[in-house]
Design a protein around this motif. Structure first.
Motif, PDB file in Angstrom:
ATOM      1  N   ILE A  74      -5.685 -21.378   8.894  1.00  0.00           N
ATOM      2  CA  ILE A  74      -6.097 -19.810   8.448  1.00  0.00           C
ATOM      3  C   ILE A  74      -6.308 -18.127   8.728  1.00  0.00           C
ATOM      4  O   ILE A  74      -6.831 -18.552  10.323  1.00  0.00           O
ATOM      5  N   THR A  75      -6.047 -17.216   9.121  1.00  0.00           N
ATOM      6  CA  THR A  75      -5.422 -15.898   9.764  1.00  0.00           C
ATOM      7  C   THR A  75      -6.726 -15.130   9.124  1.00  0.00           C
ATOM      8  O   THR A  75      -7.226 -15.160   7.804  1.00  0.00           O
ATOM      9  N   MET A  76      -8.031 -14.136   9.739  1.00  0.00           N
ATOM     10  CA  MET A  76      -9.204 -13.889   9.910  1.00  0.00           C
ATOM     11  C   MET A  76      -9.021 -12.329  10.057  1.00  0.00           C
ATOM     12  O   MET A  76      -9.447 -12.618  11.285  1.00  0.00           O
ATOM     13  N   ARG A  77      -8.273 -11.302   9.593  1.00  0.00           N
ATOM     14  CA  ARG A  77      -7.886  -9.529  10.381  1.00  0.00           C
ATOM     15  C   ARG A  77      -9.512  -9.240   9.394  1.00  0.00           C
ATOM     16  O   ARG A  77      -9.056  -8.847   8.319  1.00  0.00           O
ATOM     17  N   GLY A  78     -10.030  -8.197  10.276  1.00  0.00           N
ATOM     18  CA  GLY A  78     -10.627  -7.022  10.083  1.00  0.00           C
ATOM     19  C   GLY A  78      -9.182  -5.655  10.217  1.00  0.00           C
ATOM     20  O   GLY A  78      -8.316  -5.860  11.091  1.00  0.00           O
ATOM     21  N   PHE A  79     -10.209  -4.284   9.437  1.00  0.00           N
ATOM     22  CA  PHE A  79      -9.231  -3.224   9.953  1.00  0.00           C
ATOM     23  C   PHE A  79      -9.878  -2.406   8.886  1.00  0.00           C
ATOM     24  O   PHE A  79     -10.806  -2.458   8.529  1.00  0.00           O
ATOM     25  N   LEU A  80      -9.500  -1.044   8.906  1.00  0.00           N
ATOM     26  CA  LEU A  80      -9.959   0.123   9.300  1.00  0.00           C
ATOM     27  C   LEU A  80      -8.471   0.773   8.230  1.00  0.00           C
ATOM     28  O   LEU A  80      -7.893   0.920   9.180  1.00  0.00           O
ATOM     29  N   TYR A  81      -8.943   1.889   7.385  1.00  0.00           N
ATOM     30  CA  TYR A  81      -7.442   2.096   6.940  1.00  0.00           C
ATOM     31  C   TYR A  81      -7.152   3.124   7.566  1.00  0.00           C
ATOM     32  O   TYR A  81      -6.342   3.875   7.795  1.00  0.00           O
ATOM     33  N   THR A  82      -7.980   3.676   8.266  1.00  0.00           N
ATOM     34  CA  THR A  82      -7.174   4.701  10.072  1.00  0.00           C
ATOM     35  C   THR A  82      -6.529   4.243  11.022  1.00  0.00           C
ATOM     36  O   THR A  82      -5.659   4.759  11.556  1.00  0.00           O
ATOM     37  N   ASP A  83      -6.188   3.082  10.528  1.00  0.00           N
ATOM     38  CA  ASP A  83      -5.318   1.940  11.596  1.00  0.00           C
ATOM     39  C   ASP A  83      -4.420   1.966  10.981  1.00  0.00           C
ATOM     40  O   ASP A  83      -2.957   1.894  11.349  1.00  0.00           O
ATOM     41  N   TYR A  84      -3.927   2.907   9.462  1.00  0.00           N
ATOM     42  CA  TYR A  84      -2.786   3.059   8.704  1.00  0.00           C
ATOM     43  C   TYR A  84      -2.543   4.501   8.757  1.00  0.00           C
ATOM     44  O   TYR A  84      -1.523   4.723   8.149  1.00  0.00           O
ATOM     45  N   SER A  85      -3.100   5.406   9.976  1.00  0.00           N
ATOM     46  CA  SER A  85      -2.492   6.789   9.584  1.00  0.00           C
ATOM     47  C   SER A  85      -1.450   7.837   9.478  1.00  0.00           C
ATOM     48  O   SER A  85      -1.528   8.281   8.790  1.00  0.00           O
ATOM     49  N   ASP A  86      -0.321   6.501  10.067  1.00  0.00           N
ATOM     50  CA  ASP A  86       0.375   7.220  10.123  1.00  0.00           C
ATOM     51  C   ASP A  86       1.157   6.887   9.169  1.00  0.00           C
ATOM     52  O   ASP A  86       2.412   7.109   9.171  1.00  0.00           O
TER      53      ASP A  86
END
Length: 336
Positions: A269-281
């Motif tokens: 299993i892959t488990m990953r956190g993120f923020l929407y700002t990771d995709y600002s571009d």
């Protein structure tokens, strides 16, 4: 010209659950607008469960302190500008806080040229929509025919995640906290199934709803809900860590991953956190897709709107207790 300002000040730090007594609504003098600064009338305030986590310590922003104006993302209108970047009348977004007016630096604002009603830019066309879009499709890599489970499914992000997953050809199961929300998810939003984490047989209900296991778990809740979903994951499943609302309204959130790595290893299993700002571009990409689905009626937008700045504390406390359906926000004023 207005010289006074109502603001919700943090009056005390919570020792356990957040209460209205932790805030104080006060009227203060507005600071002078200095050269380069902008004064905004706050129009709409976003209410998000993560605001409670800011009391626990520094996260992607500094920790809240007693005396602070309660921070929040908001939509505003420029009413006085000493900056070449913004003119009076401009609609803007930024972290304007729980108040009627905010004096801010221009770098802290983004101009908004709305083509839809303003509230949509706090929900489907704002942070919420972009979080759902990139979290599901980029982090979760959801594919047609897969089973997607979303916790907090009747909330702001979860309700959009489920609908986007359906648009991708996935089978969608929502986790929520009441029979009424279960019915809303299946009857109104088109989820294939919905289960309640309050059910005494929650794990069995979830397993029955996902006979082939969970391919993508979009998690807004954490805690026991996450533990339960991990036990039902399919081989090579993906867990998208978006929020931990079960751990926000406390001064002692659970720490550590304990036995989780073993589950991840056994099922790859892959488990990953993120923020929407990771995709600002890539925000234009997400907005283009969301606007298309909105225009053709593919997305149902549900907004839980409270009228008046005075209702902000109750609004946040309600979100922490699951009283909202869809995106909660405070309507403070209309643009001039």
């Amino acid at each position: 010209m207005t010289t006074s300002n109502r603001r919700w000040r943090v009056a005390a730090m919570p020792t356990e659950h957040l209460e209205t007594s932790h805030f104080d609504l006060e009227t203060v003098d507005l600071p002078e607008v200095l050269d380069g600064q902008v004064k905004c009338r706050v129009l709409w305030i976003s209410i998000d469960a993560a605001q409670r986590a800011w009391f626990q310590g520094a996260t992607y922003r500094s920790a809240i302190q007693v005396g602070d104006t309660m921070p929040a993302f908001a939509i505003g209108q420029v009413v006085e500008s000493h900056s070449d970047d913004f003119a009076v009348g401009d609609i803007v977004t930024g972290h304007l806080g729980w108040q009627d007016y905010a004096v801010v630096e221009p770098d802290d604002l983004q101009r908004l040229v709305p083509t839809e009603k303003l509230s949509y830019y706090l929900s489907v066309l704002g942070i919420t929509g972009l979080t759902a879009y990139f979290g599901l499709l980029d982090v979760g890599q959801a594919k047609p025919g897969e089973t997607v489970v979303v916790s907090g499914a009747a909330g702001a992000t979860g309700a959009l995640v489920g609908q986007i997953a359906k648009l991708q050809g996935c089978r969608v199961v929502g986790i929520c906290g009441s029979p009424e929300k279960q019915k809303w998810l299946t009857d109104e939003l088109g989820f294939d199934a919905a289960v309640s984490y309050r059910d005494d047989h929650f794990r069995k209900s979830l397993k029955d709803a996902c006979p082939d296991g969970i391919d993508v778990f979009f998690d807004n809740v954490g805690g026991v809900t996450l533990d339960t979903a991990l036990s039902v994951m399919a081989h090579r499943g993906r867990v998208v860590c978006c929020g931990v609302v079960s751990q926000y309204d406390t001064t002692n959130p659970s720490r550590g991953v304990r036995g989780t790595p073993g589950v991840l290893i056994v099922k790859s299993i892959t488990m990953r956190g993120f923020l929407y700002t990771d995709y600002s571009d890539r925000s234009d990409e997400g907005l283009h897709a969301l606007q298309g689905w909105l225009a053709d009626g593919s997305l149902t937008v549900t907004e839980d709107i409270l009228e008046g700045l005075e209702n902000a504390p109750e609004g946040l406390i309600g979100v922490l207790n699951g009283t909202n359906v869809g995106k909660r926000m405070i309507h403070v004023a209309d643009p001039s």
